[in-house]
Design an enzyme around this catalytic site. Structure first.
Site, PDB file in Angstrom:
ATOM      1  N   CYS A 234     -53.901   1.980 -25.612  1.00  0.00           N
ATOM      2  CA  CYS A 234     -54.187   2.982 -26.654  1.00  0.00           C
ATOM      3  C   CYS A 234     -53.142   2.800 -27.752  1.00  0.00           C
ATOM      4  O   CYS A 234     -52.495   1.751 -27.815  1.00  0.00           O
ATOM      5  CB  CYS A 234     -54.203   4.397 -26.080  1.00  0.00           C
ATOM      6  SG  CYS A 234     -52.648   4.956 -25.364  1.00  0.00           S
TER       7      CYS A 234
ATOM      8  N   ASN B 273     -49.422   4.620 -26.065  1.00  0.00           N
ATOM      9  CA  ASN B 273     -49.151   4.376 -24.645  1.00  0.00           C
ATOM     10  C   ASN B 273     -48.414   5.548 -23.996  1.00  0.00           C
ATOM     11  O   ASN B 273     -47.610   5.366 -23.091  1.00  0.00           O
ATOM     12  CB  ASN B 273     -48.372   3.059 -24.430  1.00  0.00           C
ATOM     13  CG  ASN B 273     -48.321   2.574 -22.977  1.00  0.00           C
ATOM     14  OD1 ASN B 273     -47.375   1.913 -22.566  1.00  0.00           O
ATOM     15  ND2 ASN B 273     -49.310   2.912 -22.184  1.00  0.00           N
TER      16      ASN B 273
ATOM     17  N   CYS C 282     -50.385   8.909 -23.975  1.00  0.00           N
ATOM     18  CA  CYS C 282     -51.395   9.917 -23.610  1.00  0.00           C
ATOM     19  C   CYS C 282     -52.567   9.325 -22.819  1.00  0.00           C
ATOM     20  O   CYS C 282     -52.753   9.642 -21.641  1.00  0.00           O
ATOM     21  CB  CYS C 282     -51.944  10.613 -24.857  1.00  0.00           C
ATOM     22  SG  CYS C 282     -50.726  11.608 -25.730  1.00  0.00           S
ATOM     23  N   ARG C 283     -53.376   8.470 -23.472  1.00  0.00           N
ATOM     24  CA  ARG C 283     -54.620   8.011 -22.854  1.00  0.00           C
ATOM     25  C   ARG C 283     -54.440   6.845 -21.885  1.00  0.00           C
ATOM     26  O   ARG C 283     -54.890   6.913 -20.733  1.00  0.00           O
ATOM     27  CB  ARG C 283     -55.625   7.611 -23.950  1.00  0.00           C
ATOM     28  CG  ARG C 283     -56.091   8.770 -24.782  1.00  0.00           C
ATOM     29  CD  ARG C 283     -56.760   8.306 -26.064  1.00  0.00           C
ATOM     30  NE  ARG C 283     -55.814   7.714 -27.001  1.00  0.00           N
ATOM     31  CZ  ARG C 283     -56.116   7.171 -28.168  1.00  0.00           C
ATOM     32  NH1 ARG C 283     -57.390   7.123 -28.540  1.00  0.00           N
ATOM     33  NH2 ARG C 283     -55.186   6.684 -28.973  1.00  0.00           N
ATOM     34  N   SER C 284     -53.813   5.772 -22.340  1.00  0.00           N
ATOM     35  CA  SER C 284     -53.736   4.591 -21.463  1.00  0.00           C
ATOM     36  C   SER C 284     -52.877   4.804 -20.212  1.00  0.00           C
ATOM     37  O   SER C 284     -53.188   4.201 -19.173  1.00  0.00           O
ATOM     38  CB  SER C 284     -53.303   3.331 -22.235  1.00  0.00           C
ATOM     39  OG  SER C 284     -52.057   3.494 -22.859  1.00  0.00           O
TER      40      SER C 284
ATOM     41  N   ASP D 279     -57.889  10.402 -29.380  1.00  0.00           N
ATOM     42  CA  ASP D 279     -56.493  10.757 -29.150  1.00  0.00           C
ATOM     43  C   ASP D 279     -56.348  12.266 -28.919  1.00  0.00           C
ATOM     44  O   ASP D 279     -56.695  13.053 -29.799  1.00  0.00           O
ATOM     45  CB  ASP D 279     -55.745  10.320 -30.414  1.00  0.00           C
ATOM     46  CG  ASP D 279     -54.282  10.611 -30.357  1.00  0.00           C
ATOM     47  OD1 ASP D 279     -53.805  11.068 -29.306  1.00  0.00           O
ATOM     48  OD2 ASP D 279     -53.610  10.366 -31.377  1.00  0.00           O
TER      49      ASP D 279
HETATM   50  P1  4NP Z   1     -52.068   7.789 -27.206  1.00  0.00           P
HETATM   51  O1  4NP Z   1     -51.805   9.071 -28.106  1.00  0.00           O
HETATM   52  O2  4NP Z   1     -52.453   6.677 -28.170  1.00  0.00           O
HETATM   53  O3  4NP Z   1     -53.205   8.213 -26.348  1.00  0.00           O
HETATM   54  O4  4NP Z   1     -50.796   7.514 -26.461  1.00  0.00           O
HETATM   55  C1  4NP Z   1     -50.881   9.102 -29.157  1.00  0.00           C
HETATM   56  C2  4NP Z   1     -49.670   9.699 -28.985  1.00  0.00           C
HETATM   57  C3  4NP Z   1     -48.776   9.763 -30.009  1.00  0.00           C
HETATM   58  C4  4NP Z   1     -49.099   9.249 -31.232  1.00  0.00           C
HETATM   59  C5  4NP Z   1     -50.312   8.630 -31.413  1.00  0.00           C
HETATM   60  C6  4NP Z   1     -51.207   8.564 -30.358  1.00  0.00           C
HETATM   61  N1  4NP Z   1     -48.202   9.355 -32.309  1.00  0.00           N
HETATM   62  O5  4NP Z   1     -48.538   8.872 -33.408  1.00  0.00           O
HETATM   63  O6  4NP Z   1     -47.091   9.848 -32.136  1.00  0.00           O
END
Ligand code: 4NP
Length: 147
Positions: A7, A10, A12-14, A117
């Site tokens: 994602c 790295n 939240c989702r992955s 996200d």
């Molecule tokens: P992820 O979510 O891609 O599922 O880990 C996110 C967490 C934080 C951010 C972006 C996506 N951020 O920009 O801080």
């Protein structure tokens, strides 16, 4: 079988996808390598978001020890399949691939929809977890026949 979940951050989702697929493989007696990475570098070295840790824990999966890392070109040589959460992830990962074989390893985790996200909405973590879990169960049933 070596699977990489990707994602943006790295965190939240992955990490959820890594934990869910790892548990499925382990519980079914498969010695798979399942890892996750981000396309961005903001969170390198961080543990998963506390909301991802919490929802996974509710379903008996401990992802608290994972640490975020960025995807790198060598990942395309190591992993059989690279699953991404959304279209931006797809474009970012594809841009790192060296050839058509490597590009073919990259797929949307859920082909018919994106896993968006959840970072800015606490209420999304449970549906994201459920969506990822349902798809990982389907994928596991397919992939276990590949080796
Ligand atoms: P992820 O979510 O891609 O599922 O880990 C996110 C967490 C934080 C951010 C972006 C996506 N951020 O920009 O801080």
């Amino acid at each position: 079988m070596k699977i990489l979940m990707v994602c943006l951050g790295n965190i939240c989702r992955s990490p959820i996808a890594e934990g869910v697929m790892q548990k499925l493989a382990f519980d079914n007696g498969f010695n798979w390598e399942v890892d996750s990475a981000g396309t961005g570098s903001y969170h390198i070295g961080s543990h998963p978001d506390h909301r991802s840790i919490k929802v996974a824990k509710q379903f008996g999966i401990d992802i608290s020890q994972q640490k975020a890392r960025a995807i790198k070109k060598e990942d395309f040589e190591i992993f059989n399949h690279i699953y991404v959460m959304d279209r931006q992830n797809y474009d970012d990962v594809i841009s790192l691939a060296a050839n058509a074989d490597q590009m073919n390893k990259v797929k949307l985790l859920i082909p018919e929809r994106i896993v968006s996200d959840p970072y800015y909405d606490d209420a999304l973590f449970l549906p994201v977890f459920e969506m990822i879990t349902t798809q990982c169960e389907k994928l596991f049933a397919q992939l276990k026949n590949e080796n």
